[in-house]
Design a protein around this motif. Sequence first.
Motif, mmCIF file in Angstrom:
data_model
loop_
_atom_site.group_PDB
_atom_site.id
_atom_site.type_symbol
_atom_site.label_atom_id
_atom_site.label_comp_id
_atom_site.label_asym_id
_atom_site.label_seq_id
_atom_site.Cartn_x
_atom_site.Cartn_y
_atom_site.Cartn_z
ATOM 1 N N ALA A 1 0.779 -1.293 0.273
ATOM 2 C CA ALA A 1 0.035 -0.311 -0.146
ATOM 3 C C ALA A 1 0.454 1.704 0.289
ATOM 4 C CB ALA A 1 -1.186 0.428 1.521
ATOM 5 N N ALA A 2 2.511 1.029 0.591
ATOM 6 C CA ALA A 2 2.580 2.339 0.902
ATOM 7 C C ALA A 2 3.284 2.986 -0.959
ATOM 8 C CB ALA A 2 4.240 2.259 2.200
ATOM 9 N N SER A 3 3.774 1.634 -1.027
ATOM 10 C CA SER A 3 4.862 1.913 -2.245
ATOM 11 C C SER A 3 3.117 2.148 -3.378
ATOM 12 C CB SER A 3 5.320 0.842 -2.943
ATOM 13 O OG SER A 3 4.421 -0.608 -2.974
ATOM 14 N N ALA A 4 2.296 1.698 -3.425
ATOM 15 C CA ALA A 4 1.375 2.121 -4.230
ATOM 16 C C ALA A 4 0.471 3.802 -4.389
ATOM 17 C CB ALA A 4 -0.075 1.264 -4.477
ATOM 18 N N ALA A 5 0.837 4.374 -2.943
ATOM 19 C CA ALA A 5 0.235 5.594 -2.447
ATOM 20 C C ALA A 5 1.026 7.076 -3.552
ATOM 21 C CB ALA A 5 0.320 5.827 -0.802
ATOM 22 N N GLY A 6 2.193 6.379 -3.716
ATOM 23 C CA GLY A 6 2.882 7.419 -4.490
ATOM 24 C C GLY A 6 4.025 8.234 -3.772
ATOM 25 N N THR A 7 4.912 9.318 -4.408
ATOM 26 C CA THR A 7 5.853 9.740 -4.171
ATOM 27 C C THR A 7 5.694 11.166 -4.048
ATOM 28 O OG1 THR A 7 7.031 9.668 -6.113
ATOM 29 C CG2 THR A 7 7.592 7.640 -4.948
ATOM 30 N N LEU A 8 6.377 11.506 -4.129
ATOM 31 C CA LEU A 8 6.689 13.293 -3.917
ATOM 32 C C LEU A 8 7.742 13.394 -4.578
ATOM 33 C CD1 LEU A 8 6.012 14.725 -0.221
ATOM 34 C CD2 LEU A 8 4.460 14.902 -1.848
ATOM 35 N N THR A 9 7.696 14.262 -5.278
ATOM 36 C CA THR A 9 8.790 15.047 -6.357
ATOM 37 C C THR A 9 9.342 16.483 -6.231
ATOM 38 O OG1 THR A 9 8.029 12.805 -7.749
ATOM 39 C CG2 THR A 9 9.597 14.852 -8.958
ATOM 40 N N SER A 10 10.169 17.237 -6.625
ATOM 41 C CA SER A 10 10.546 17.956 -6.081
ATOM 42 C C SER A 10 10.163 18.612 -7.210
ATOM 43 C CB SER A 10 12.197 18.202 -5.497
ATOM 44 O OG SER A 10 12.257 19.872 -5.708
ATOM 45 N N GLN A 11 10.030 19.905 -7.560
ATOM 46 C CA GLN A 11 9.810 21.043 -8.516
ATOM 47 C C GLN A 11 10.668 21.432 -9.320
ATOM 48 O OE1 GLN A 11 5.948 23.110 -8.800
ATOM 49 N NE2 GLN A 11 7.068 23.930 -6.875
ATOM 50 N N TYR A 12 12.139 21.690 -8.190
ATOM 51 C CA TYR A 12 13.077 22.525 -8.864
ATOM 52 C C TYR A 12 14.256 22.013 -8.598
ATOM 53 C CZ TYR A 12 9.946 25.775 -5.893
ATOM 54 O OH TYR A 12 8.443 26.087 -6.094
ATOM 55 N N GLY A 13 14.560 20.271 -8.331
ATOM 56 C CA GLY A 13 15.508 19.734 -8.684
ATOM 57 C C GLY A 13 16.080 19.829 -7.955
ATOM 58 N N PRO A 14 17.554 18.806 -7.804
ATOM 59 C CA PRO A 14 17.603 18.035 -8.629
ATOM 60 C C PRO A 14 16.057 17.208 -8.629
ATOM 61 C CG PRO A 14 18.861 17.326 -6.556
ATOM 62 C CD PRO A 14 18.065 18.451 -6.827
ATOM 63 N N TYR A 15 15.187 16.032 -9.292
ATOM 64 C CA TYR A 15 14.009 15.650 -9.589
ATOM 65 C C TYR A 15 14.423 14.402 -9.258
ATOM 66 C CZ TYR A 15 13.164 19.449 -12.957
ATOM 67 O OH TYR A 15 13.488 21.138 -13.209
ATOM 68 N N THR A 16 14.327 14.416 -7.539
ATOM 69 C CA THR A 16 13.920 13.073 -7.274
ATOM 70 C C THR A 16 13.315 12.912 -6.442
ATOM 71 O OG1 THR A 16 14.757 14.158 -4.942
ATOM 72 C CG2 THR A 16 16.517 13.738 -6.217
ATOM 73 N N SER A 17 12.280 11.970 -5.760
ATOM 74 C CA SER A 17 11.224 11.432 -5.245
ATOM 75 C C SER A 17 11.359 10.296 -3.813
ATOM 76 C CB SER A 17 10.707 10.263 -6.249
ATOM 77 O OG SER A 17 10.012 10.492 -7.456
#
Length: 132
Positions: A39-55
């Motif tokens: 469930a945790a992996s299916a719930a999605g991630t947060l991605t930085s909009q300013y870079g570096p683009y990491t989730s």
Amino acid sequence: MARWDIHPAGVYGVLSRTGTAAKNLSEAGSAIQGNLEEAASAAGTLTSQYGPYTSTVGLVGSALSQLAQHWGRDLLYIAERTSKSMEGADEATRCYLAGSLEQAANAQREAAREPKIDIPGTDGTNQHPEGR
């Protein structure tokens, strides 16, 4: 010393039923752990909009992870306490049958001691958080 009046067949009947229930609880705990991770992996991630683009793990995934950490220690405590109680009842009954009431009392006392739970990454305390 306390008087003893043990019915071994009754003790072993209870131990058998408790063992079955403990096995079912263990299987349910394993299933919950797997389901929380999925469930945790299916719930999605947060991605930085300013870079570096990491989730990173999203809010729901983070909350599920915290839930698993919080209850994981309690579940391990329950499993360890159940195991110690069952082993102590078995040993005390065997000593009783052998006529050694002192050894039976020692086995009972040892089984009642607080279990030690070691979880990697915790603060190192080995007791249940509420002292139970």
